[in-house]
Design a protein around this motif. Structure first.
Motif, PDB file in Angstrom:
ATOM      1  N   UNK A 111       0.827  -1.209   0.000  1.00 27.11           N
ATOM      2  CA  UNK A 111       0.000   0.000   0.000  1.00 27.11           C
ATOM      3  C   UNK A 111       0.865   1.266   0.000  1.00 27.11           C
ATOM      4  N   UNK A 112       1.982   1.214   0.745  1.00 28.13           N
ATOM      5  CA  UNK A 112       2.899   2.362   0.759  1.00 28.13           C
ATOM      6  C   UNK A 112       3.442   2.657  -0.633  1.00 28.13           C
ATOM      7  N   UNK A 113       3.619   1.603  -1.398  1.00 27.26           N
ATOM      8  CA  UNK A 113       4.121   1.782  -2.757  1.00 27.26           C
ATOM      9  C   UNK A 113       3.041   2.277  -3.702  1.00 27.26           C
ATOM     10  N   UNK A 114       1.845   2.589  -3.125  1.00 33.84           N
ATOM     11  CA  UNK A 114       0.743   3.144  -3.913  1.00 33.84           C
ATOM     12  C   UNK A 114       0.254   2.211  -4.997  1.00 33.84           C
ATOM     13  N   UNK A 115       0.464   0.930  -4.752  1.00 35.51           N
ATOM     14  CA  UNK A 115      -0.039  -0.014  -5.746  1.00 35.51           C
ATOM     15  C   UNK A 115      -1.516  -0.272  -5.470  1.00 35.51           C
ATOM     16  N   UNK A 116      -2.328  -0.133  -6.487  1.00 32.81           N
ATOM     17  CA  UNK A 116      -3.737  -0.491  -6.359  1.00 32.81           C
ATOM     18  C   UNK A 116      -3.862  -1.972  -6.673  1.00 32.81           C
ATOM     19  N   UNK A 117      -4.427  -2.734  -5.729  1.00 29.03           N
ATOM     20  CA  UNK A 117      -4.665  -4.135  -6.070  1.00 29.03           C
ATOM     21  C   UNK A 117      -6.083  -4.535  -5.687  1.00 29.03           C
ATOM     22  N   UNK A 118      -6.631  -5.463  -6.451  1.00 29.87           N
ATOM     23  CA  UNK A 118      -8.005  -5.904  -6.202  1.00 29.87           C
ATOM     24  C   UNK A 118      -8.042  -6.735  -4.933  1.00 29.87           C
ATOM     25  N   UNK A 119      -9.241  -6.898  -4.387  1.00 23.65           N
ATOM     26  CA  UNK A 119      -9.401  -7.679  -3.161  1.00 23.65           C
ATOM     27  C   UNK A 119      -8.879  -9.101  -3.359  1.00 23.65           C
ATOM     28  N   UNK A 120      -9.172  -9.702  -4.497  1.00 20.88           N
ATOM     29  CA  UNK A 120      -8.757 -11.102  -4.660  1.00 20.88           C
ATOM     30  C   UNK A 120      -7.239 -11.202  -4.874  1.00 20.88           C
ATOM     31  N   UNK A 121      -6.640 -10.225  -5.563  1.00 21.92           N
ATOM     32  CA  UNK A 121      -5.173 -10.235  -5.673  1.00 21.92           C
ATOM     33  C   UNK A 121      -4.535 -10.034  -4.299  1.00 21.92           C
ATOM     34  N   UNK A 122      -5.158  -9.152  -3.501  1.00 19.14           N
ATOM     35  CA  UNK A 122      -4.635  -8.916  -2.150  1.00 19.14           C
ATOM     36  C   UNK A 122      -4.737 -10.190  -1.317  1.00 19.14           C
ATOM     37  N   UNK A 123      -5.874 -10.886  -1.425  1.00 16.41           N
ATOM     38  CA  UNK A 123      -6.033 -12.149  -0.681  1.00 16.41           C
ATOM     39  C   UNK A 123      -4.934 -13.135  -1.077  1.00 16.41           C
ATOM     40  N   UNK A 124      -4.687 -13.222  -2.382  1.00 19.97           N
ATOM     41  CA  UNK A 124      -3.662 -14.166  -2.854  1.00 19.97           C
ATOM     42  C   UNK A 124      -2.282 -13.776  -2.338  1.00 19.97           C
ATOM     43  N   UNK A 125      -2.004 -12.472  -2.369  1.00 17.03           N
ATOM     44  CA  UNK A 125      -0.693 -11.989  -1.927  1.00 17.03           C
ATOM     45  C   UNK A 125      -0.490 -12.244  -0.430  1.00 17.03           C
ATOM     46  N   UNK A 126      -1.546 -11.989   0.345  1.00 16.03           N
ATOM     47  CA  UNK A 126      -1.462 -12.216   1.793  1.00 16.03           C
ATOM     48  C   UNK A 126      -1.165 -13.685   2.072  1.00 16.03           C
ATOM     49  N   UNK A 127      -1.879 -14.560   1.387  1.00 17.81           N
ATOM     50  CA  UNK A 127      -1.644 -15.994   1.618  1.00 17.81           C
ATOM     51  C   UNK A 127      -0.229 -16.392   1.189  1.00 17.81           C
ATOM     52  N   UNK A 128       0.195 -15.898   0.038  1.00 21.03           N
ATOM     53  CA  UNK A 128       1.525 -16.247  -0.483  1.00 21.03           C
ATOM     54  C   UNK A 128       2.623 -15.780   0.476  1.00 21.03           C
ATOM     55  N   UNK A 129       2.495 -14.519   0.935  1.00 21.19           N
ATOM     56  CA  UNK A 129       3.543 -13.972   1.812  1.00 21.19           C
ATOM     57  C   UNK A 129       3.554 -14.687   3.162  1.00 21.19           C
ATOM     58  N   UNK A 130       2.360 -14.969   3.686  1.00 23.17           N
ATOM     59  CA  UNK A 130       2.297 -15.643   4.989  1.00 23.17           C
ATOM     60  C   UNK A 130       2.772 -17.092   4.884  1.00 23.17           C
ATOM     61  N   UNK A 131       2.476 -17.740   3.761  1.00 19.73           N
ATOM     62  CA  UNK A 131       3.026 -19.090   3.565  1.00 19.73           C
ATOM     63  C   UNK A 131       4.545 -19.006   3.471  1.00 19.73           C
ATOM     64  N   UNK A 132       5.027 -17.997   2.739  1.00 20.81           N
ATOM     65  CA  UNK A 132       6.474 -17.817   2.583  1.00 20.81           C
ATOM     66  C   UNK A 132       7.158 -17.558   3.908  1.00 20.81           C
ATOM     67  N   UNK A 133       6.437 -16.926   4.817  1.00 19.89           N
ATOM     68  CA  UNK A 133       7.011 -16.620   6.131  1.00 19.89           C
ATOM     69  C   UNK A 133       6.699 -17.716   7.144  1.00 19.89           C
ATOM     70  N   UNK A 134       6.130 -18.819   6.638  1.00 23.58           N
ATOM     71  CA  UNK A 134       5.876 -19.962   7.508  1.00 23.58           C
ATOM     72  C   UNK A 134       4.908 -19.641   8.638  1.00 23.58           C
ATOM     73  N   UNK A 135       3.927 -18.811   8.332  1.00 23.33           N
ATOM     74  CA  UNK A 135       3.000 -18.356   9.379  1.00 23.33           C
ATOM     75  C   UNK A 135       1.543 -18.630   9.013  1.00 23.33           C
ATOM     76  N   UNK A 136       1.292 -18.963   7.776  1.00 30.93           N
ATOM     77  CA  UNK A 136      -0.089 -19.064   7.269  1.00 30.93           C
ATOM     78  C   UNK A 136      -0.973 -19.961   8.141  1.00 30.93           C
ATOM     79  N   UNK A 137      -0.484 -21.168   8.429  1.00 29.21           N
ATOM     80  CA  UNK A 137      -1.343 -22.102   9.168  1.00 29.21           C
ATOM     81  C   UNK A 137      -1.713 -21.591  10.547  1.00 29.21           C
TER      82      UNK A 137
END
Ligand SMILES: Nc1ncnc2c1ncn2[C@@H]1O[C@H](COP(=O)(O)OP(=O)(O)OP(=O)(O)O)[C@@H](O)[C@H]1O
Ligand SMILES: [Mg+2]
Length: 259
Positions: A111-137
């Motif tokens: 968001x700081x980078x002023x990127x506009x993203x759709x809700x579903x892209x944001x959902x995907x990104x959140x899951x991807x980043x949290x999985x990458x950080x080993x925190x999703x589950x």
């Protein structure tokens, strides 16, 4: 893929004070490089020059070059904000934004980078980043709860997810486990081991066992005396630094005789 970093003749100043002198260091892509050395030798200072966070301090400046995959981060045409997109930082104390949910914390950098993203892209990104950080589950059922409601180790992994969400090439970590208990520390170390497939990682640590466990290369910094600038003594494969360093200063430090 991670990118390599070449530091050439770097001098780092706070006003008139030369904090670190003539650092030459070559950081390999997709490896973990540890910075070790006694307090005040300039580990954090050098780390912050790698994403141009150093110059946020009034009066602070550098001379010399920091090349990211051959491109000088201190070139006249380079935007420091863009640099911080390519080179992410994780701090000593987990610092999730207190008023934000877990989900919004992960998205904060984007968001700081002023990127506009759709809700579903944001959902995907959140899951991807949290999985990458080993925190999703651990958090998938409470994404809308506050980030500060997590344990210290979970918060640190949340901060790693936030850093990863902007797709950096390099991750800088300044003592990322010093506020964590041993189990959380191991979780973050396991994660670092996985992350190096995708990123170049530089970690500052006071914990020699940690440096030996997580890093491929180790750079030992020292200072001649208080008030004098810090310098890089030597850098080599971690095994060499810990078992057969070239410099007696390094040998004395890693065997616990000072620092
Ligand atoms: N904002 C600042 N203004 C002026 N001097 C600073 C500033 N930050 C650090 N210094 C000085 O720069 C030198 C290097 O400090 P730095 O924090 O990089 O050391 P460090 O190796 O990370 O130490 P530690 O292990 O205690 O974190 C020290 O002499 C310190 O006092
Ligand atoms: Mg420090």
């Amino acid at each position: 893929m991670g990118q390599r970093i070449d530091v050439n003749h770097l001098n780092v100043y706070y006003g008139d004070f030369l904090a670190v002198e003539d650092v030459n260091i070559h950081i390999q892509a997709n490896k973990v490089t540890a910075f070790i050395g006694p307090s005040g030798c300039g580990k954090s200072t050098v780390l912050r020059t790698l994403d141009r966070m150093h110059e946020i301090t009034p009066g602070a400046h550098v001379t010399g070059e920091v090349l990211l995959e051959g491109r000088n981060l201190y070139g006249d045409d380079v935007d420091p904000v863009a640099v911080r997109r390519d080179v992410g930082m994780v701090f000593q104390r987990p610092n999730p934004f207190p008023t934000m949910s877990i989900r919004e914390n992960v998205l904060a950098g984007v968001r700081l980078n002023n990127k506009k993203i759709s809700k579903s892209d944001a959902d995907d990104l959140v899951e991807w980043a949290l999985r990458g950080a080993n925190l999703w589950n651990e958090v998938k059922d409470r994404l809308d709860k506050p980030g500060i409601g997590l344990s210290g180790g979970q918060q640190q992994r949340l901060c790693i997810a936030r850093a990863v969400a902007v797709h950096p090439q390099v991750l800088l970590m300044d003592e990322p486990c010093s506020a964590l208990d041993p189990i959380s520390t191991l979780a973050v170390e396991d994660l670092i081991n996985e992350l190096k497939r995708d990123y170049t990682i530089v970690i500052v640590t006071h914990n020699m066992q940690q440096a030996a466990r997580v890093s491929d290369y180790t750079a030992f910094f020292n200072l001649k005396e208080i008030g004098k600038p810090g310098h890089l003594v030597e850098m080599d494969e971690t095994k060499v630094i810990f078992e057969n360093p070239k410099d007696t200063e390094t040998e004395r430090y890693i065997s616990g005789r000072f620092g």
